[in-house]
Design an enzyme around this catalytic site. Sequence first.
Site, short mmCIF file in Angstrom:
data_model
loop_
_atom_site.label_atom_id
_atom_site.label_comp_id
_atom_site.label_asym_id
_atom_site.label_seq_id
_atom_site.Cartn_x
_atom_site.Cartn_y
_atom_site.Cartn_z
N SER A 182 0.75 -1.13 -0.14
CA SER A 182 -0.01 -0.01 0.11
C SER A 182 0.87 1.54 0.06
O SER A 182 1.66 1.31 -0.82
CB SER A 182 -1.05 0.15 1.25
OG SER A 182 -2.14 0.85 1.11
N GLU A 310 -9.38 -5.54 -4.02
CA GLU A 310 -8.63 -4.62 -3.37
C GLU A 310 -9.61 -3.70 -2.60
O GLU A 310 -9.53 -3.51 -1.32
CB GLU A 310 -7.71 -3.73 -4.35
CG GLU A 310 -6.56 -4.50 -4.71
CD GLU A 310 -5.65 -4.24 -3.63
OE1 GLU A 310 -5.62 -3.81 -2.63
OE2 GLU A 310 -4.32 -5.02 -4.12
N HIS A 406 -8.01 -6.05 0.03
CA HIS A 406 -6.72 -5.02 0.39
C HIS A 406 -6.17 -5.53 1.97
O HIS A 406 -6.77 -5.71 2.72
CB HIS A 406 -7.00 -3.64 0.61
CG HIS A 406 -5.73 -2.83 0.63
ND1 HIS A 406 -4.79 -2.42 -0.46
CD2 HIS A 406 -5.33 -1.91 1.50
CE1 HIS A 406 -3.95 -1.72 -0.13
NE2 HIS A 406 -4.39 -1.30 1.29
#
Length: 498
Positions: A182, A310, A406
Site C-alpha cells: 500500500s 482490493e 486489501h
Amino acid sequence: MTEHPRVRTTHGVVEGRWAGGHAVFRGIPYARPPVGVLRFAAPAPPRPWDGVRPAVEFGPAVPQSGPAPAPAGGQEGTDWLTVDVSTPDPGAAGLPVLVWIHGGAYVSGTTSDPMYDPAALTAGGIVVVAVNYRVGAEGFALLEGAPANRGLLDQIEALHWVRRNVTAFGGDPGRVTVAGQSAGAGSIAAMLTMPSAHGLFHRAVTHSVPGTYCTRALAEQVAAVLADRLGTDPTTAALSCVPPGRLAAELTALGAQLSRHEERWGRLARTGVAVCPVVDGEVLPASPWQALAAGRGGGIELLAGHTRDEFRLFSVMSGRAGTFTDEDAATALDLFAPVPGGAGAYRAAHPRATAGELVETVYSDALFRMPSLHLAHANAAAGGTSYMFELQLASPVHGGALGACHSLDVPLAFGTTGSPTGAALLADPPAPEAVAVSRELRQAWIGFVTTGDPGWAAYRPGEQLTRVLDARSRTTRYPEQASWRIWEGRPPTPFALI
C-alpha cells in the site's frame, strides 16, 4: 551465543536480544528526532552515543491520522525515525537484506504492528530491517519553507543507514531489497525513479501500489485548508507552533470531510485521505509511471502484485458494502475511469454488473490494481525484470464478505496469520489453504530477495504471465484482462485540482 547480542553501528553500540534463535534489535535511530528546529526539515543524522544503547523496545510512532491508526506498541517520545533489525546471525557475512516500509495510506502505521513480525522471514536466512518514517502532515503536507515528501526523504535516509551499517548485522549492503505494501509500495514506486534513491537498493517488492500521488497545486491547497482549520498559515514557522498530536487529529478530521471539497479536489476528495506524495518537481520529479516511460529509471528486478478484491476492505469497513447506488457508480466512473471513454468502457465490459460491483471494480482498478500492473509493465519495458502476482484466496471471515481484500496478503507474506490483524482477516486458526498460500508467498519473497527469482515465470508485456495465489495456485495470463483493456496505455496520473 552471548546472552545479549551487541553490534557497533556508525553512531554507537546497540544491545538487542535473542528471540527464537535470531538476534533482534529495535528502536535504533537512523536520524535525529524531527522536532524543534528540525520539525518539517529533511532528516538529520543521529547524534553519536557513548556506552551501550539498549535496543529491545520499538521506537515511538509518529502521531497517527486517518480512520485506521496503527495500534500503539512502541516507546513514548519523539524519536520517531528508527529502524528495527532482525538477523539470523550478527556474526555472519553477506546475508541478503530486506528493508520493510509499512503501509497506512501515508497517514498511519508503525513497525511495532505484530503483523510485521519478521521472525518467519529471518528464519529463511535474510536480515530484515523495518523503517519508521514520518506519516501524515509531518511527513507529507506541502508546507512553505519545508522540503516536500519528507516521509520519502526519511526512507531514503534509512536506506543510507542500511548501506553504512547492515554489514555489522551480517547483511550485504550490495544485496538490498526494499519491500512494502500500500503506502509502503507507493513509496517504493516513487523511489524507483528518484535520483536521491539511486543505488540504495537492488530489488523491490511492491504489494498493492496505490495510484495516489498529487500535483503541487492540489497539495498547496490542501495544506492551506488544513492550516486554516487550525487558525494559522501553511508554513513551517506557523505550524511548528501546533503540537504534533493536534496536527495529526486535525488531518484526521479533514480526511473525514474531504467530500465537501469534491468540486475542486476531484479524485482526492473521494479517497478519505488528504495527503500523499507530491509530484513537486524536485524531491519527486515525476510520477513513477511517467518517469519510467521517459527513461528516468533503467528498470530493476521487481516483484509486484495486488489482491483481487482490493476495495472490498474499505466498502465493508465503511459500512457501504451492499448499499452503493447508481449515482455512486456514476460518480466513481466519472472520477476514476480513464478518460476519454473509460466510463463507457467499464459499462460495456460489465453489462450485468450491479452498482456495487461497478464501484468496487473501478476503485480497485484505479487505486491499486492498475497502478501495480502498470508498474510491472513499465519496469519490464524499461529493461528490468518484473514478476507479477494476484492474490485470489478469499478471507473466510464475515461470511466471505471481504473476498481477497486489501491487506490480506501482508500476514500471508510475513507468516503472521496468528497476529491480531492476521486472525481478523484469516480466522484463527487459518484454513489449510491459507497456510499453504502463506508458505508459497513467504518462500517467494525469500527466493526473490536471495536470488531474484520468486519461483514463477517473469512478466513480459506480451505474455503477461502472472502467478495467481489461491487454494490451487497457478501461473496464467494476467487475470483482469477486461480492466487492462480499459487502462492499457493509460497509466495513473497525479490527482489534480479540477
